[in-house]
Design a protein around this motif. Structure first.
Motif, PDB file in Angstrom:
ATOM      1  N   GLU A   1       0.837  -1.205   0.000  1.00  0.00           N
ATOM      2  CA  GLU A   1       0.000   0.000   0.000  1.00  0.00           C
ATOM      3  C   GLU A   1       0.876   1.261   0.000  1.00  0.00           C
ATOM      4  O   GLU A   1       0.659   2.189  -0.780  1.00  0.00           O
ATOM      5  CB  GLU A   1      -0.921   0.042   1.237  1.00  0.00           C
ATOM      6  N   ALA A   2       1.877   1.260   0.885  1.00  0.00           N
ATOM      7  CA  ALA A   2       2.770   2.409   0.969  1.00  0.00           C
ATOM      8  C   ALA A   2       3.470   2.632  -0.367  1.00  0.00           C
ATOM      9  O   ALA A   2       3.654   3.756  -0.826  1.00  0.00           O
ATOM     10  CB  ALA A   2       3.798   2.191   2.076  1.00  0.00           C
ATOM     11  N   LEU A   3       3.816   1.515  -0.979  1.00  0.00           N
ATOM     12  CA  LEU A   3       4.506   1.549  -2.264  1.00  0.00           C
ATOM     13  C   LEU A   3       3.641   2.215  -3.327  1.00  0.00           C
ATOM     14  O   LEU A   3       4.079   3.104  -4.061  1.00  0.00           O
ATOM     15  CB  LEU A   3       4.803   0.105  -2.667  1.00  0.00           C
ATOM     16  N   GLU A   4       2.377   1.791  -3.371  1.00  0.00           N
ATOM     17  CA  GLU A   4       1.449   2.332  -4.371  1.00  0.00           C
ATOM     18  C   GLU A   4       1.215   3.822  -4.144  1.00  0.00           C
ATOM     19  O   GLU A   4       1.176   4.612  -5.100  1.00  0.00           O
ATOM     20  CB  GLU A   4       0.120   1.568  -4.326  1.00  0.00           C
ATOM     21  N   ALA A   5       1.068   4.207  -2.874  1.00  0.00           N
ATOM     22  CA  ALA A   5       0.827   5.616  -2.553  1.00  0.00           C
ATOM     23  C   ALA A   5       1.999   6.475  -3.023  1.00  0.00           C
ATOM     24  O   ALA A   5       1.825   7.525  -3.636  1.00  0.00           O
ATOM     25  CB  ALA A   5       0.622   5.773  -1.047  1.00  0.00           C
ATOM     26  N   LYS A   6       3.182   5.990  -2.764  1.00  0.00           N
ATOM     27  CA  LYS A   6       4.374   6.741  -3.154  1.00  0.00           C
ATOM     28  C   LYS A   6       4.497   6.793  -4.674  1.00  0.00           C
ATOM     29  O   LYS A   6       4.861   7.813  -5.246  1.00  0.00           O
ATOM     30  CB  LYS A   6       5.613   6.102  -2.532  1.00  0.00           C
ATOM     31  N   ARG A   7       4.171   5.690  -5.312  1.00  0.00           N
ATOM     32  CA  ARG A   7       4.248   5.640  -6.761  1.00  0.00           C
ATOM     33  C   ARG A   7       3.296   6.665  -7.404  1.00  0.00           C
ATOM     34  O   ARG A   7       3.667   7.354  -8.354  1.00  0.00           O
ATOM     35  CB  ARG A   7       3.932   4.225  -7.263  1.00  0.00           C
ATOM     36  N   ARG A   8       2.089   6.767  -6.823  1.00  0.00           N
ATOM     37  CA  ARG A   8       1.113   7.727  -7.358  1.00  0.00           C
ATOM     38  C   ARG A   8       1.636   9.157  -7.226  1.00  0.00           C
ATOM     39  O   ARG A   8       1.525   9.961  -8.127  1.00  0.00           O
ATOM     40  CB  ARG A   8      -0.230   7.591  -6.619  1.00  0.00           C
ATOM     41  N   LYS A   9       2.252   9.426  -6.077  1.00  0.00           N
ATOM     42  CA  LYS A   9       2.799  10.765  -5.849  1.00  0.00           C
ATOM     43  C   LYS A   9       3.908  11.090  -6.861  1.00  0.00           C
ATOM     44  O   LYS A   9       4.071  12.231  -7.276  1.00  0.00           O
ATOM     45  CB  LYS A   9       3.382  10.860  -4.430  1.00  0.00           C
ATOM     46  N   GLU A  10       4.638  10.054  -7.241  1.00  0.00           N
ATOM     47  CA  GLU A  10       5.781  10.282  -8.130  1.00  0.00           C
ATOM     48  C   GLU A  10       5.340  10.581  -9.563  1.00  0.00           C
ATOM     49  O   GLU A  10       6.091  11.193 -10.335  1.00  0.00           O
ATOM     50  CB  GLU A  10       6.688   9.049  -8.096  1.00  0.00           C
ATOM     51  N   GLN A  11       4.121  10.161  -9.905  1.00  0.00           N
ATOM     52  CA  GLN A  11       3.692  10.270 -11.301  1.00  0.00           C
ATOM     53  C   GLN A  11       3.704  11.708 -11.824  1.00  0.00           C
ATOM     54  O   GLN A  11       4.087  11.957 -12.977  1.00  0.00           O
ATOM     55  CB  GLN A  11       2.296   9.648 -11.493  1.00  0.00           C
ATOM     56  N   ALA A  12       3.318  12.675 -11.003  1.00  0.00           N
ATOM     57  CA  ALA A  12       3.286  14.066 -11.442  1.00  0.00           C
ATOM     58  C   ALA A  12       4.694  14.538 -11.794  1.00  0.00           C
ATOM     59  O   ALA A  12       4.923  15.201 -12.803  1.00  0.00           O
ATOM     60  CB  ALA A  12       2.691  14.944 -10.341  1.00  0.00           C
ATOM     61  N   LYS A  13       5.609  14.152 -10.931  1.00  0.00           N
ATOM     62  CA  LYS A  13       7.011  14.527 -11.140  1.00  0.00           C
ATOM     63  C   LYS A  13       7.542  13.892 -12.427  1.00  0.00           C
ATOM     64  O   LYS A  13       8.255  14.521 -13.207  1.00  0.00           O
ATOM     65  CB  LYS A  13       7.818  14.016  -9.938  1.00  0.00           C
ATOM     66  N   LEU A  14       7.169  12.642 -12.616  1.00  0.00           N
ATOM     67  CA  LEU A  14       7.610  11.916 -13.805  1.00  0.00           C
ATOM     68  C   LEU A  14       7.105  12.597 -15.066  1.00  0.00           C
ATOM     69  O   LEU A  14       7.837  12.787 -16.033  1.00  0.00           O
ATOM     70  CB  LEU A  14       7.110  10.463 -13.737  1.00  0.00           C
ATOM     71  N   LYS A  15       5.828  12.990 -15.020  1.00  0.00           N
ATOM     72  CA  LYS A  15       5.220  13.637 -16.187  1.00  0.00           C
ATOM     73  C   LYS A  15       5.972  14.929 -16.523  1.00  0.00           C
ATOM     74  O   LYS A  15       6.325  15.192 -17.673  1.00  0.00           O
ATOM     75  CB  LYS A  15       3.747  13.935 -15.876  1.00  0.00           C
ATOM     76  N   GLU A  16       6.243  15.708 -15.497  1.00  0.00           N
ATOM     77  CA  GLU A  16       6.966  16.965 -15.683  1.00  0.00           C
ATOM     78  C   GLU A  16       8.358  16.701 -16.286  1.00  0.00           C
ATOM     79  O   GLU A  16       8.788  17.383 -17.219  1.00  0.00           O
ATOM     80  CB  GLU A  16       7.105  17.668 -14.326  1.00  0.00           C
ATOM     81  N   TYR A  17       9.006  15.676 -15.761  1.00  0.00           N
ATOM     82  CA  TYR A  17      10.356  15.365 -16.231  1.00  0.00           C
ATOM     83  C   TYR A  17      10.333  14.945 -17.698  1.00  0.00           C
ATOM     84  O   TYR A  17      11.171  15.375 -18.501  1.00  0.00           O
ATOM     85  CB  TYR A  17      10.985  14.257 -15.370  1.00  0.00           C
ATOM     86  N   LEU A  18       9.362  14.120 -18.060  1.00  0.00           N
ATOM     87  CA  LEU A  18       9.308  13.615 -19.437  1.00  0.00           C
ATOM     88  C   LEU A  18       9.037  14.744 -20.429  1.00  0.00           C
ATOM     89  O   LEU A  18       9.617  14.769 -21.521  1.00  0.00           O
ATOM     90  CB  LEU A  18       8.251  12.515 -19.564  1.00  0.00           C
ATOM     91  N   ILE A  19       8.186  15.694 -20.054  1.00  0.00           N
ATOM     92  CA  ILE A  19       7.913  16.835 -20.943  1.00  0.00           C
ATOM     93  C   ILE A  19       9.188  17.666 -21.111  1.00  0.00           C
ATOM     94  O   ILE A  19       9.586  18.027 -22.224  1.00  0.00           O
ATOM     95  CB  ILE A  19       6.753  17.696 -20.377  1.00  0.00           C
ATOM     96  N   LEU A  20       9.850  17.930 -19.990  1.00  0.00           N
ATOM     97  CA  LEU A  20      11.098  18.690 -20.030  1.00  0.00           C
ATOM     98  C   LEU A  20      12.134  17.993 -20.907  1.00  0.00           C
ATOM     99  O   LEU A  20      12.794  18.609 -21.749  1.00  0.00           O
ATOM    100  CB  LEU A  20      11.613  18.836 -18.590  1.00  0.00           C
TER     101      LEU A  20
END
Lengths: 329, 374
Positions: free
Chosen positions: B52-71
């Motif tokens: 559960e903790a893993l999934e929660a953290k993964r969801r939080k990371e997605q926004a950052k990932l999206k920003e990084y990929l666009i950059l």
């Protein structure tokens, strides 16, 4: 030590390497894109050493490598599509293609031209057109030219002259002229001199002493005096010892135990030290070290080229190194 | 020693103390998940999380990932050279300072797009900004090759100025700051070989050279702070060679002072190998018979106090074998025989106190005996 870390978990590590490409929704996967070509080389070499070469798809890998060709740079490979050509990723690309028996895909003349264009007046090589120099890049050049059968185009005297400038009184070598001896640079310089048949440049007894003193009480090896041990030095130190035929000068059982204790027994992979996060870099160099120590069930790894010994022998490039005899499983 | 830095607001990146400073560039690790597709990481503890903790953290990371990929996509499109593109590289390098292609893009923009339209005063100011950027990045990533390399590139590109009568003024100002920066870096980690290599580069290339004498003083300071700092001993050996070769110091007098310094260190901690390696350098090929004899006696004295000292034994064997090799004409047959026997006895003792390297001691004993037979 728990029972699970007293043996090398080969199927688990093979699965770990196999899974590395399936993490595209991880930020870390993208943050390390500038190391992708090297990571594939580390992963493939680890798999070959574990006799699991087929765990990664050959065609996909070759296509990836070719997609990193940087035409603008005039003949090198970048670490990832659209990344600039660099001598390190170029060596990894050549090593991968040779291991996959696909060198015919490359315009060798252009690669050779790119590599030779990076040699500086001092004899050292730059990593790319931006001029960062050190002995790692010199090794990349010599290794690649040798693999491509084009060593005769290299100014050997000039190249050896730079390596000589990097030699220290302790027998070791540094990253640039004047730099402190460091195990990784000892590997690149020793392997370079082995490829060029110039091991006479080394004070072998002195260097053998310095290398043997890298082993610390835990059994692991460090990279410089009074530093901490790390699994990757299992290769940097051992490869040079194998080239000097001095692997028996350290306690192999203790080193094997140290490498095995750094395994992630849940998810596979080997870390820099016990209890830490595993990565493909340490997985490869840990397994490479185990191969040189004669660990059972592994294939021979050539310490000069850091590639499967079988491949190097088939190319007629084997030098006179010696690891420990392969133990029966 | 672990320092934490933040990448953006959501992703915590831990930089552990890196010890293996080699061919690769990336040393970051995300500690959020129990299994991460890490390529290259040092000193980061393995952490186990619940699913559960893993999934929660993964969801939080997605926004950052999206920003990084666009950059990342914007940057690699490399369609234009302008302020906006330049700022893209700044953002990218703050997130990922090991991304060498982004540095290359930035330098190309500076050389071909920006410098040609600016006055030398402005170019100098831009390069000062570049140096500040790398200073900030080095504080968080002190072992990233490409950041150090960009610093060298900046210095090499400082224009002539400020005036026709003072062409080196800007260069001198910039280069002088470098020694300060690199000393700060070595205060934070006295073994960082990137910093030491950079220091030697600065000392060798700065427009108005600093004296080798003051560098000798610097190494004394570093060694006094920590005898184990072999990087400082190494630097000292290089500085002394240049002082001897240029006649600034009398090698004979200076070597005696060094023997004194190293003797203090040996007695302080006879198990520290830095000191013994330096001592071996001081002895060199052992040409001076009296010096090597005196040092053998002095080490023997220390061994008598500390009979299990591996480094005393190891050094005695090395120096005695040196005497056998280089001063054999000064020895009687009996002396040769007894020196050989002493070496073999010490090597046998070494097998006991240092069993990990037993085979080396056996090999040396065999060679020593074989040489005597010849």
């Amino acid at each position: 030590m728990s029972a699970s870390t007293s043996t090398l978990l080969i199927p688990l590590h093979a699965k770990y390497v196999q899974s590395l490409g399936e993490s595209k929704d991880d930020l870390m996967y993208h943050l390390t894109a500038h190391l992708r070509m090297n990571a594939i080389y580390w992963g493939l070499t680890a798999l070959c050493t574990m006799n699991h070469k087929d765990a990664l798809n050959r065609e996909e890998m070759i296509e990836f490598v070719m997609s990193c060709w940087d035409d603008e740079a005039g003949g090198g490979f970048g670490a990832h599509p659209d990344h600039d050509a660099h001598i390190h990723s170029t060596l990894s690309a050549i090593q991968i293609l040779i291991m996959q028996d696909a060198l015919d895909r490359v315009d060798v003349d252009r690669v050779v031209k790119f590599i030779l264009s990076l040699q500086q007046p001092s004899g050292v090589f730059a990593g790319d057109q931006w001029g960062e120099i050190d002995t790692r890049f010199l090794y990349c050049a010599v290794n690649a030219l040798s693999l491509l059968g084009r060593l005769h185009e290299l100014d050997v005297e000039k190249t050896v002259g730079y390596v000589r400038q990097c030699r220290n009184f302790d027998g070791g070598f540094g990253a640039v002229a004047g730099a402190e001896s460091h195990a990784a640079m000892v590997f690149v310089c020793t392997a370079t001199l082995a490829i060029l048949d110039r091991l006479d440049e080394i004070d072998q007894e002195m260097l053998g002493w310095w290398l043997a003193e890298r082993q610390v009480p835990s059994g692991g090896l460090n990279g410089r005096p009074e530093k901490l041990e790390d699994v990757c030095y299992s290769f940097w130190v051992l490869s040079a010892m194998a080239i000097l035929k001095k692997v028996p000068w350290i306690d192999s059982d203790k080193l094997i135990a140290f490498i095995l204790s750094a395994q992630d027994t849940d998810h596979g992979g080997i870390a820099d030290r016990p209890g830490n996060q595993a990565d493909v870099f340490h997985t490869h160099f840990g397994i490479a070290g185990l191969s040189l120590l004669g660990y059972p069930g592994l294939a021979d790894l050539d310490p000069v080229y850091c590639m499967p010994a079988r491949v190097i022998e088939r190319m007629g490039l084997r030098k006179g190194w010696e690891g420990l005899p392969r133990k029966a499983s | 020693m672990t320092s934490a830095g933040m990448i953006g607001s959501e992703l915590e990146v831990i930089r552990g103390q890196t010890r293996c400073e080699v061919a690769s560039r990336s040393k970051r690790a995300n500690v959020m998940k129990s299994r991460i597709p890490t390529t290259y990481v040092h000193g980061v503890k393995r952490v186990r999380y619940s699913q559960e903790a893993l999934e929660a953290k993964r969801r939080k990371e997605q926004a950052k990932l999206k920003e990084y990929l666009i950059l990342n996509d914007d940057l690699l499109a490399k369609a234009y050279w302008g302020k906006e593109a330049f700022d893209l590289t700044t953002r990218m390098l703050n997130m990922n300072p090991e991304f060498y292609t982004a540095w290359n893009y930035r330098r190309n923009m500076l050389i071909h797009g920006i410098f040609p339209t600016r006055t030398p005063v402005e170019v100098n100011a831009l390069l000062t900004d570049e140096l500040s950027l790398t200073t900030a990045l080095l504080k968080q990533h002190p072992k990233v090759y490409v950041i150090w390399n960009h610093r060298r590139w900046c210095l090499a590109n400082v224009p002539d100025g400020p005036s026709h009568t003072d062409l080196d003024g800007w260069r001198q100002t910039n280069w002088n700051k470098e020694l300060y920066v690199v000393e700060k870096m070595l205060d934070a980690d006295a073994r960082n070989f990137h910093a030491w290599n950079y220091r030697r580069y600065i000392l060798a290339h700065m427009p108005a050279k600093r004296s080798a004498q003051s560098e000798l003083v610097y190494t004394t300071r570093k060694i006094e702070a920590n005898f184990s700092n072999f990087s400082a001993w190494h630097q000292r050996s290089k500085v002394l060679i240049s002082l001897w070769e240029t006649g600034q110091l009398d090698p004979r007098v200076s070597k005696e002072e060094e023997f004194e310094l190293v003797k203090n260190a040996m007695y302080t901690d006879p198990s520290d190998q830095s000191v013994w390696i330096y001592h071996r350098w001081l002895i060199g090929a052992g040409e001076e018979f009296e010096v090597i004899q005196r040092e053998i006696a002095s080490i023997q004295e220390l061994l008598d106090e500390q009979p299990d000292s591996k480094w005393c034994m190891e050094s005695l064997v090395f120096y005695k074998r040196l005497v056998l090799r280089h001063h054999v004409q000064r020895l009687t047959a009996t002396e040769r025989g007894s020196l050989t026997q002493e070496c073999i006895r010490l090597l046998s003792g070494l097998q006991e106190v240092d069993p990990s390297r037993r085979q080396r001691y056996k090999d040396l004993a065999w060679h020593t005996a074989a040489q005597q037979r010849m």
